[in-house]
Design a protein around this motif. Sequence first.
Motif, mmCIF file in Angstrom:
data_model
loop_
_atom_site.group_PDB
_atom_site.id
_atom_site.type_symbol
_atom_site.label_atom_id
_atom_site.label_comp_id
_atom_site.label_asym_id
_atom_site.label_seq_id
_atom_site.Cartn_x
_atom_site.Cartn_y
_atom_site.Cartn_z
ATOM 1 N N THR A 113 2.567 -6.793 1.398
ATOM 2 C CA THR A 113 4.013 -6.572 1.490
ATOM 3 C C THR A 113 4.284 -5.401 2.426
ATOM 4 O O THR A 113 3.365 -4.910 3.103
ATOM 5 C CB THR A 113 4.609 -6.360 0.076
ATOM 6 O OG1 THR A 113 6.033 -6.450 0.149
ATOM 7 C CG2 THR A 113 4.228 -5.011 -0.536
ATOM 8 N N PHE A 114 5.530 -4.945 2.462
ATOM 9 C CA PHE A 114 5.941 -3.865 3.368
ATOM 10 C C PHE A 114 5.141 -2.596 3.045
ATOM 11 O O PHE A 114 5.156 -2.115 1.908
ATOM 12 C CB PHE A 114 7.435 -3.635 3.179
ATOM 13 C CG PHE A 114 8.050 -2.651 4.131
ATOM 14 C CD1 PHE A 114 7.724 -2.632 5.476
ATOM 15 C CD2 PHE A 114 8.997 -1.745 3.671
ATOM 16 C CE1 PHE A 114 8.320 -1.729 6.347
ATOM 17 C CE2 PHE A 114 9.605 -0.844 4.535
ATOM 18 C CZ PHE A 114 9.251 -0.837 5.870
ATOM 19 N N VAL A 115 4.458 -2.074 4.050
ATOM 20 C CA VAL A 115 3.500 -0.993 3.807
ATOM 21 C C VAL A 115 4.142 0.329 3.374
ATOM 22 O O VAL A 115 3.481 1.187 2.794
ATOM 23 C CB VAL A 115 2.612 -0.714 5.047
ATOM 24 C CG1 VAL A 115 1.673 -1.870 5.309
ATOM 25 C CG2 VAL A 115 3.457 -0.424 6.280
ATOM 26 N N ARG A 118 3.749 1.668 -0.305
ATOM 27 C CA ARG A 118 2.516 2.364 -0.659
ATOM 28 C C ARG A 118 2.480 3.754 -0.008
ATOM 29 O O ARG A 118 2.150 4.747 -0.651
ATOM 30 C CB ARG A 118 1.295 1.537 -0.231
ATOM 31 C CG ARG A 118 -0.019 2.041 -0.796
ATOM 32 C CD ARG A 118 -1.196 1.204 -0.317
ATOM 33 N NE ARG A 118 -1.097 0.837 1.090
ATOM 34 C CZ ARG A 118 -1.363 1.647 2.105
ATOM 35 N NH1 ARG A 118 -1.760 2.883 1.886
ATOM 36 N NH2 ARG A 118 -1.248 1.221 3.351
ATOM 37 N N ILE A 119 2.863 3.811 1.257
ATOM 38 C CA ILE A 119 2.803 5.090 1.966
ATOM 39 C C ILE A 119 3.720 6.119 1.288
ATOM 40 O O ILE A 119 3.316 7.248 0.995
ATOM 41 C CB ILE A 119 3.197 4.916 3.457
ATOM 42 C CG1 ILE A 119 2.135 4.070 4.170
ATOM 43 C CG2 ILE A 119 3.388 6.265 4.152
ATOM 44 C CD1 ILE A 119 2.444 3.763 5.632
ATOM 45 N N VAL A 129 0.138 0.700 -7.961
ATOM 46 C CA VAL A 129 -0.726 -0.418 -8.371
ATOM 47 C C VAL A 129 -0.346 -1.628 -7.532
ATOM 48 O O VAL A 129 0.824 -2.014 -7.479
ATOM 49 C CB VAL A 129 -0.520 -0.744 -9.873
ATOM 50 C CG1 VAL A 129 -1.295 -2.000 -10.262
ATOM 51 C CG2 VAL A 129 -0.932 0.443 -10.733
ATOM 52 N N ALA A 130 -1.348 -2.212 -6.861
ATOM 53 C CA ALA A 130 -1.087 -3.388 -6.027
ATOM 54 C C ALA A 130 -1.511 -4.638 -6.787
ATOM 55 O O ALA A 130 -2.653 -4.725 -7.236
ATOM 56 C CB ALA A 130 -1.858 -3.273 -4.725
ATOM 57 N N VAL A 155 9.199 -1.236 -9.581
ATOM 58 C CA VAL A 155 8.596 -2.416 -8.962
ATOM 59 C C VAL A 155 9.329 -2.686 -7.654
ATOM 60 O O VAL A 155 10.561 -2.736 -7.637
ATOM 61 C CB VAL A 155 8.771 -3.657 -9.871
ATOM 62 C CG1 VAL A 155 8.055 -4.856 -9.269
ATOM 63 C CG2 VAL A 155 8.283 -3.376 -11.262
ATOM 64 N N PHE A 156 8.577 -2.837 -6.570
ATOM 65 C CA PHE A 156 9.188 -3.224 -5.303
ATOM 66 C C PHE A 156 8.946 -4.704 -5.060
ATOM 67 O O PHE A 156 7.794 -5.163 -5.083
ATOM 68 C CB PHE A 156 8.585 -2.422 -4.139
ATOM 69 C CG PHE A 156 9.112 -1.020 -4.053
ATOM 70 C CD1 PHE A 156 10.358 -0.772 -3.476
ATOM 71 C CD2 PHE A 156 8.391 0.046 -4.555
ATOM 72 C CE1 PHE A 156 10.867 0.517 -3.403
ATOM 73 C CE2 PHE A 156 8.888 1.338 -4.487
ATOM 74 C CZ PHE A 156 10.130 1.582 -3.908
#
Length: 363
Positions: A113-115, A118-119, A129-130, A155-156
């Motif tokens: 998904t869109f990075v 996480r960044i 958590v992925a 949650v994204f």
Amino acid sequence: MARKPKEILRPRADIAALRAYDPEHHRVRVNLSANENPYDLPAELKAAILQVEQVPFNRYPDPGALELRRAIGSNYGLGIDGIAVGNGGDELILALLLAYGGAGRTVVSFEPTFVMYRILSTVTGTACVAIERGPDFGLPGGAADSVKAAAGDIVFICSPNNPTGNTVSNEALVAMLTDFSGLVVVDEAYQEFAGESAVSLLNDFPNLAVLRTFSKAFSLAGLRVGYLLADPEIIANILKAKLPYNVNALSQAAAAALMRRAGALGGVIEEIRGERDRVFEAIDKMPGLTAYPSEANFIFVRVAGDGPALWRDLLSEGILVRNLGQTEGLENCLRVTVGRPDENDVLIETLEKRGRGGDDQNR
Ligand code: PMP
């Protein structure tokens, strides 16, 4: 004479280990890499929305961005207390994580998904958590239970998902939102190219936030304006975390004026959707390439063979697409933004030529 210190402060270990977001800027003839709208606004529309003389440069911008929030609110039938605006959607993801993330909190995202989720989780000291998506990149079965099992707080859900282009239904979102005390952020950066929207769920779920942007369908990537729609309680806390003058005065005025003329963008959006289907069919027919159906303005492509080599070949022809090769599991995948018809023709012709062995001379 001043002496340089032998060693200076190092960044936090998690920042030191982070790979910076690299948009891979190259000057090229055909840029299909950043999911922008290939059409700048027409000159008359630009002149109408960018009234430079009326914006005082000596004063700070309106910290409440009231005019812009009113324009957005009247478009969605929402009060301004349910709207936050940011320096692009990216800034609102950061503000949301500053307000709701941090030590002891956990973000859940469905990868790939869109990075930036996480960044920015890492930047704000939020655990991340992925959870892996299913084979066609839909949410995996039991996604809502997995979020609870991971003790997720935020949650994204990116819909349409960058980089894969597929959407998550409102039915699946309701399953995620129901009996969940955490926040669900639905990132609709590309919604104007798709169908269903989570905005209709805002009234029923005080734990839902919907992220939108002027950068894609609205052709304003250069002015940096995004907005978040959510329960006033969430908005009030995000406003505490964002910087006071985050959206400059020219961008506020232009985005407000453009939102009031949103109807003017319909034709371009329709054309991009049509081109998306044309590019999808053309690529999907090519041997060695699999295109994934998309509801956004880009197409995810899996290469049977060396994806980064294809990316380099395209670049050498002046065509820039996004190389996803650094993402685990997407080593041979590319993301192709839908461009203008002439740009899409160049892409298709170049890919076809390469498929035929790279030259047309012996035909
Ligand atoms: N969400 C998604 C899924 C995106 O792809 C982008 C842009 N790359 C953004 C949010 C942020 O866009 P902007 O900051 O330009 O509003």
